[in-house]
Design a protein around this motif. Structure first.
Motif, short mmCIF file in Angstrom:
data_model
loop_
_atom_site.label_atom_id
_atom_site.label_comp_id
_atom_site.label_asym_id
_atom_site.label_seq_id
_atom_site.Cartn_x
_atom_site.Cartn_y
_atom_site.Cartn_z
N ARG A 121 0.93 -1.19 0.03
CA ARG A 121 -0.27 -0.27 0.56
C ARG A 121 0.65 1.18 -0.07
NH1 ARG A 121 -4.45 -1.50 5.02
NH2 ARG A 121 -5.74 -2.80 3.58
N GLU A 139 -2.64 5.53 1.12
CA GLU A 139 -3.65 4.36 1.41
C GLU A 139 -3.52 3.92 3.01
OE1 GLU A 139 -3.75 1.99 -2.26
OE2 GLU A 139 -1.95 2.23 -1.34
N GLU A 140 -2.90 3.89 3.84
CA GLU A 140 -2.85 4.09 4.86
C GLU A 140 -2.03 4.52 5.96
OE1 GLU A 140 0.09 0.20 6.98
OE2 GLU A 140 -1.28 -0.61 5.76
#
Length: 352
Positions: free
Chosen positions: A188, A271-272
């Motif tokens: 990610r 995304e994270e």
């Protein structure tokens, strides 16, 4: 003769029992020791604010099932430091014994009470404010209370350790902590939020503050740590941002908030989010609860990277800082022995 040297491991403190009996005195001391440095509040208003804050915190923490760990971690840090210092028998040609105690600004045992205990039994006092960024609200409180309790002898008998953030070894400890604890689970695009307590930059009327709130130190620490992370071969973070945890009142707070960092992460396609509380040396409600909740509320998968806490490398490094400070104090006292016989008599003779 053994020269006893007190080492006080000092932090703000969070209650361990979620009762009004514990929460109200803590809230009151926050207003007395911190808020009073930037605002003068009438007694009835202070009592009302302390009660309101206590009731709100009790309700929120019980609802979330949150149990503060700050005091437990600070005790563990104290014990780990004591274990390392108990092997030190000589400094500057003198037989020494370190007496290591935990102390707190907002919860018992109160810092000033521990100061009074060691004042009559120890030759010197080393104070370690367990907040890496110095300000009027951190080491400033420790210095002010030490001056109040020791008077003129404070300069020969007390050393407050500061500038932790501006130390190359400390920066390396933080970098290693991040990469040792972060688990890369998927491919990610990950952002790293470096979280710290927010600071005021102006008063309620938009004027520059006359006290050091730690704003400049926070920014410099962040930039140094960010650069070190980016240059580390283990780095896979797509973006690194400062995330300040601000309060709502008291004036104008720093703009580099965690909320803004999360918005910028979203615009960058992150995304994270990984959270590392670089502005704290022990996990606490602002770090492992409030910051974590804010990231989750923004909809990100997240990882919380614990503070340095009582990690062996950090404790080894801190013990070295203590010994260095103790040596400086002992040398200073040796050079002023003739000028301050009364103070030294009190320090070396508990019965005086």
């Amino acid at each position: 003769m053994k020269y006893k040297i007190a080492v006080l491991v000092v932090t703000y403190g969070e209650v361990e029992q979620l009762s009004l009996r514990s929460l109200y005195p803590s809230s009151w001391r926050i207003l007395q020791l911190i808020t009073s440095r930037i605002a003068t509040l009438p007694l009835p208003l202070k009592a009302f604010i302390a009660l309101l804050r206590s009731l709100r915190r009790k309700k929120e923490w019980k609802k979330l099932g949150y149990q503060p760990k700050l005091a437990q971690i600070n005790r563990a840090q104290t014990q780990a430091l004591a274990k390392r210092l108990e092997t030190v028998k000589q400094l500057s040609g003198r037989n020494v014994e370190f007496v290591v105690r935990d102390a707190y600004y907002f919860t018992k045992p109160y810092y000033e009470d521990v100061l009074n205990e060691v004042k009559r039994s120890c030759y010197a006092v080393i104070v370690i404010p367990m907040i890496p960024i110095e300000s009027e609200f951190a080491c400033g409180v420790g210095c002010a209370l030490a001056l109040e309790h020791f008077g003129d002898s404070v300069f020969e008998r007390v050393r407050v350790i500061k500038h932790l953030w501006n130390n190359e070894e400390f920066i390396k400890l933080c970098v290693n902590r991040i990469f040792e604890k972060y688990e890369r689970r998927q491919e990610r695009k990950v952002g790293l939020a470096l979280v710290a307590h927010g600071t005021l930059i102006k008063d309620t009327k938009g004027r520059e503050l006359k006290i050091n709130t730690g704003y400049k130190e926070t920014l410099m620490f962040y930039e140094r740590l960010k650069t070190a992370i980016e240059h580390d071969t283990r780095n896979r973070f797509a973006s690194i941002k400062l995330g300040a945890m601000n309060h709502k009142f008291g004036g104008i707070w720093m703009p580099q908030t965690l909320e803004r960092a999360l918005e910028e992460f979203r615009a960058e396609g992150i995304e994270e989010v990984a959270v590392f509380p670089f502005g704290f040396l022990a996990d606490n409600s602002e770090a492992d609860l409030e910051a974590v909740m804010q990231v989750r509320a923004a909809g990100y998968p997240m990882q919380y990277i614990p503070c340095l806490n009582d990690s062996p490398g950090f404790m080894d490094w801190l013990a070295k800082r203590v010994m260095l400070s103790a040596e400086h104090l002992l040398k200073l006292q040796a050079s002023t022995l003739v000028q301050m016989p009364f103070q030294l008599e009190i320090a070396t003779n508990p019965s005086s």
